[in-house]
Design a protein around this motif. Sequence first.
Motif, mmCIF file in Angstrom:
data_model
loop_
_atom_site.group_PDB
_atom_site.id
_atom_site.type_symbol
_atom_site.label_atom_id
_atom_site.label_comp_id
_atom_site.label_asym_id
_atom_site.label_seq_id
_atom_site.Cartn_x
_atom_site.Cartn_y
_atom_site.Cartn_z
ATOM 1 N N ALA A 49 -2.625 -5.287 -47.104
ATOM 2 C CA ALA A 49 -2.544 -4.786 -48.430
ATOM 3 C C ALA A 49 -3.837 -5.197 -49.273
ATOM 4 N N ARG A 50 -4.195 -6.391 -49.181
ATOM 5 C CA ARG A 50 -5.226 -6.758 -50.012
ATOM 6 C C ARG A 50 -6.555 -6.151 -49.653
ATOM 7 N N LEU A 51 -6.641 -6.085 -48.328
ATOM 8 C CA LEU A 51 -8.066 -5.547 -47.693
ATOM 9 C C LEU A 51 -7.862 -4.024 -47.518
ATOM 10 N N GLY A 52 -6.668 -3.444 -47.969
ATOM 11 C CA GLY A 52 -6.798 -1.868 -47.904
ATOM 12 C C GLY A 52 -6.351 -1.411 -46.661
ATOM 13 N N LEU A 53 -5.704 -2.259 -45.878
ATOM 14 C CA LEU A 53 -5.511 -1.629 -44.342
ATOM 15 C C LEU A 53 -3.888 -1.319 -44.343
ATOM 16 N N PRO A 54 -3.480 -0.260 -43.657
ATOM 17 C CA PRO A 54 -2.078 0.164 -43.753
ATOM 18 C C PRO A 54 -1.460 -0.492 -42.690
ATOM 19 N N ASP A 55 -2.140 -1.039 -41.602
ATOM 20 C CA ASP A 55 -1.545 -2.123 -40.700
ATOM 21 C C ASP A 55 -2.585 -2.729 -40.084
ATOM 22 N N TRP A 56 -2.557 -3.855 -39.312
ATOM 23 C CA TRP A 56 -3.646 -4.698 -39.094
ATOM 24 C C TRP A 56 -4.343 -4.133 -37.892
ATOM 25 N N ARG A 57 -5.274 -3.198 -38.192
ATOM 26 C CA ARG A 57 -6.030 -2.220 -37.357
ATOM 27 C C ARG A 57 -7.355 -1.855 -38.105
ATOM 28 N N GLY A 58 -8.323 -2.108 -37.688
ATOM 29 C CA GLY A 58 -9.806 -1.861 -38.274
ATOM 30 C C GLY A 58 -9.813 -0.470 -38.427
ATOM 31 N N PRO A 59 -10.424 -0.199 -39.678
ATOM 32 C CA PRO A 59 -10.698 1.275 -39.918
ATOM 33 C C PRO A 59 -11.743 1.891 -38.728
ATOM 34 N N GLY A 60 -11.531 2.920 -38.487
ATOM 35 C CA GLY A 60 -12.201 3.732 -37.237
ATOM 36 C C GLY A 60 -11.720 2.934 -35.865
ATOM 37 N N GLN A 61 -10.875 2.406 -35.734
ATOM 38 C CA GLN A 61 -9.931 1.999 -34.351
ATOM 39 C C GLN A 61 -9.198 3.024 -34.044
ATOM 40 N N GLU A 62 -9.370 4.202 -33.292
ATOM 41 C CA GLU A 62 -8.521 5.138 -32.861
ATOM 42 C C GLU A 62 -7.362 4.451 -31.949
ATOM 43 N N GLU A 76 -4.216 -19.709 -32.938
ATOM 44 C CA GLU A 76 -4.722 -18.984 -31.746
ATOM 45 C C GLU A 76 -5.006 -17.430 -31.982
ATOM 46 N N THR A 77 -5.412 -16.991 -32.971
ATOM 47 C CA THR A 77 -5.281 -15.544 -33.310
ATOM 48 C C THR A 77 -6.864 -15.046 -33.584
ATOM 49 N N TYR A 78 -7.690 -16.090 -33.272
ATOM 50 C CA TYR A 78 -9.138 -15.657 -33.580
ATOM 51 C C TYR A 78 -9.685 -14.276 -32.945
ATOM 52 N N ALA A 79 -9.274 -14.121 -31.574
ATOM 53 C CA ALA A 79 -9.634 -12.845 -30.918
ATOM 54 C C ALA A 79 -9.120 -11.733 -31.379
ATOM 55 N N ARG A 80 -7.731 -11.892 -31.853
ATOM 56 C CA ARG A 80 -7.097 -10.725 -32.380
ATOM 57 C C ARG A 80 -7.889 -10.138 -33.800
ATOM 58 N N HIS A 81 -8.047 -10.960 -34.471
ATOM 59 C CA HIS A 81 -8.438 -10.752 -35.848
ATOM 60 C C HIS A 81 -10.074 -10.516 -35.961
ATOM 61 N N TYR A 82 -11.013 -10.942 -35.081
ATOM 62 C CA TYR A 82 -12.387 -10.648 -35.081
ATOM 63 C C TYR A 82 -12.671 -9.265 -35.241
ATOM 64 N N PRO A 83 -12.188 -8.362 -34.381
ATOM 65 C CA PRO A 83 -12.604 -6.839 -34.365
ATOM 66 C C PRO A 83 -12.013 -6.188 -35.739
ATOM 67 N N VAL A 84 -10.845 -6.735 -36.217
ATOM 68 C CA VAL A 84 -10.224 -5.895 -37.363
ATOM 69 C C VAL A 84 -11.000 -6.219 -38.561
ATOM 70 N N LEU A 85 -11.412 -7.797 -38.797
ATOM 71 C CA LEU A 85 -12.129 -8.245 -39.996
ATOM 72 C C LEU A 85 -13.577 -7.458 -39.984
ATOM 73 N N LEU A 86 -14.200 -7.784 -38.773
ATOM 74 C CA LEU A 86 -15.467 -6.985 -38.692
ATOM 75 C C LEU A 86 -15.730 -5.587 -39.180
ATOM 76 N N ALA A 87 -14.715 -4.896 -38.925
ATOM 77 C CA ALA A 87 -14.854 -3.435 -39.393
ATOM 78 C C ALA A 87 -14.369 -3.168 -40.710
ATOM 79 N N THR A 88 -13.636 -4.320 -41.372
ATOM 80 C CA THR A 88 -12.900 -3.820 -42.498
ATOM 81 C C THR A 88 -13.864 -4.235 -43.906
ATOM 82 N N PRO A 89 -14.205 -3.110 -44.559
ATOM 83 C CA PRO A 89 -15.148 -3.299 -45.821
ATOM 84 C C PRO A 89 -14.251 -4.327 -46.780
ATOM 85 N N GLY A 90 -14.814 -5.416 -47.455
ATOM 86 C CA GLY A 90 -14.200 -6.302 -48.374
ATOM 87 C C GLY A 90 -13.884 -7.616 -47.434
ATOM 88 N N ALA A 91 -13.831 -7.610 -46.063
ATOM 89 C CA ALA A 91 -13.416 -8.901 -45.344
ATOM 90 C C ALA A 91 -14.631 -9.619 -45.368
#
Length: 656
Positions: free
Chosen positions: A529-542, A377-392
């Motif tokens: 780390a594989r996706l190049g994220l310092p933490d579980w937060r999409g690039p550009g998410q201030e 049950e983590t679909y909604a949490r992962h959706y914005p992160v992966l949508l904004a992450t190049p390579g995902a």
Amino acid sequence: MPGPSRLAAIAPRAASLVGLALTAAHFLLSAATLAPSGYAAAALVGLIALCSAAMAFSARGLRPGLFLLGFSLFLFGTQAYVYPAVVLSLAVDGAALALAWRNAGRDGPGTGCCGALLAALAALVLASTLLLPWGRFLVELRLFGPIEFFAAMAFSPADAPAYGLACAWRLAVFAVLARELARLDAPGAFQGLCRGLAGGLLTAIVFGLYEHFQGDHYLLHYRFTSLFANPGWFAEYAAIAAPYLLLPLSRRDLAGRALVAASLALCGAALVLTLARAGWIAGALTFAAAAWLYFRPGPLARFSRSYGHLPTLAAAGALLVGMSFWASGKELAAVSRPINALLAERVGNFTDSPRPGLFKAGLCIAAERPVFGMGFETYARHYPVLLATPGAWLHRHGDPGAEVFETSHNMYVQLVSGLGLAGLALWLAMAGRAGWLLWRRARDFASLPDAAMLLSLAAFHVYAFFQEMFYVPAVWFLLFVPLARAMALEGRSARPGRAARLLGLAAWALAGAGAVSYALDAGLAATAARLGLPDWRGPGQELVFEGFYPAEAGPDGRTFRWSAGAGTLLVAAGGDGVTLTLAAPVPGEAAVYSDAGLLGTVSLGAVPTTRRFALPAGEGGRAKPLYLLPGRTYLPQAVTGAADPRRLGLSVGVAP
């Protein structure tokens, strides 16, 4: 040294103790969360505690308690993170503990292979919570305290990491309820529960139809909802509970046949008026079964001759046709269109749906960890992160302009995205085993209750192609009735065969392998780390709001969010501070913490207050968490009966 038989008994006994501990803790924390929320909530806590005690200690309290539990489901037709759903969770906790007390100290039957599959699934789900940010959870637990942490978790919307933890815990409690119901030594317990489900469904339909056709005072929507918050959710409930309306056919009297015919006519009208096309498909199973029982002689339905049922069929048909003709020209104030025009629109646009895009998005999320998934049950949490992450996968194949939903609207896709192919295989093995046991019992013993439970199980899994079934606990509850019955049948039968034992062992081995996989990627550190994220937060998410409801527009046009009690705000690395506009639904003080300690306190009321909070230096590009603790929270539905069922903590806006 213990022998093989003793070793074989350790795992189920340990799983039972863990399940009971989780259930007891969930009951106490739910009660502590609800009781201070208002007189109505405190009264509900007391009533549930009394009913649970009656089920546990009174010889006459068990069957009425199970009847009321099934009957009352229509009162809780909301998503998992609002007030009615938390009340239902408390009722399920209490029932599970009451049944466990009645089963304590008795060498009752086991639950067989079906029980092992359900226990292994619950273990896999709980293990998947290792992918959640436990480092932050532990800080929140220390700052908020156990009760406030649990309350914020229980009311966290689907995009918060704590929502996955709440759903995993809820599944474990439902599994305990099913196990204890299966082991219960009380003839007629299942019949009482099933009658409660049927009675509750009819009550919801009759009340809903009355409210639906009140002109300008229709209940909630131009589509039929009864007391549910969404017509699709009511259609799920109606389609899955409808098979229990067939139970009076096991009697030989005319009144039973007439009751079934009238009930099916009302249920058919309700399902049509929901305008939920998936409900029409899943609900058709019950009506096909009713036709088969009417026209095919057999021991399931006690008809003495093939034409004796025709008067009841004619009466039901007249009722359904009459209601349809009357309703077809009824103008609804919301749309100024008659119902027949709405039906034509839904039928004409049968394939017009955003679901294919949602299914694709869920599968793209699953592709990041296809074997064991990204966490239950983590679909909604992962959706914005992966949508904004190049390579995902979702970034490459998703639609950035698509409407965002909290679920994938398909239980099988949701399972694959959360638990991977392993979790889906385990689920299908459990459902298939339960269906086979119920089918064999209905066939060999002409048991109409078992046939109804089989139909309910089938309707659940047919509807699951169009909806994510874990999102509404009142609907989710309906699955565990046929599961518990299948476990009871298997536990009371002869010693399971070698194939069943091997299947159970394979399920536990799969759960163990999943736990290892989740531990190796704890907190999704390896995936990030594989996706190049310092933490579980999409690039550009201030800013990332955890434990906050969706954004709303204030009177001045600025957006703000309500927290579900205590909440966490992740601020992107690079800045030395953040300016927040804060307000509270009731006057009180709020405290703001960072990992370095207390940043300040603010006296709040309905008028927004703007404050700037300095942030400690970040490390490695990671977000800096702010923990916001309101002095008081407010639950409008419990205090004033207002329509808002959320738990409100702080109103938070980010000043420019």
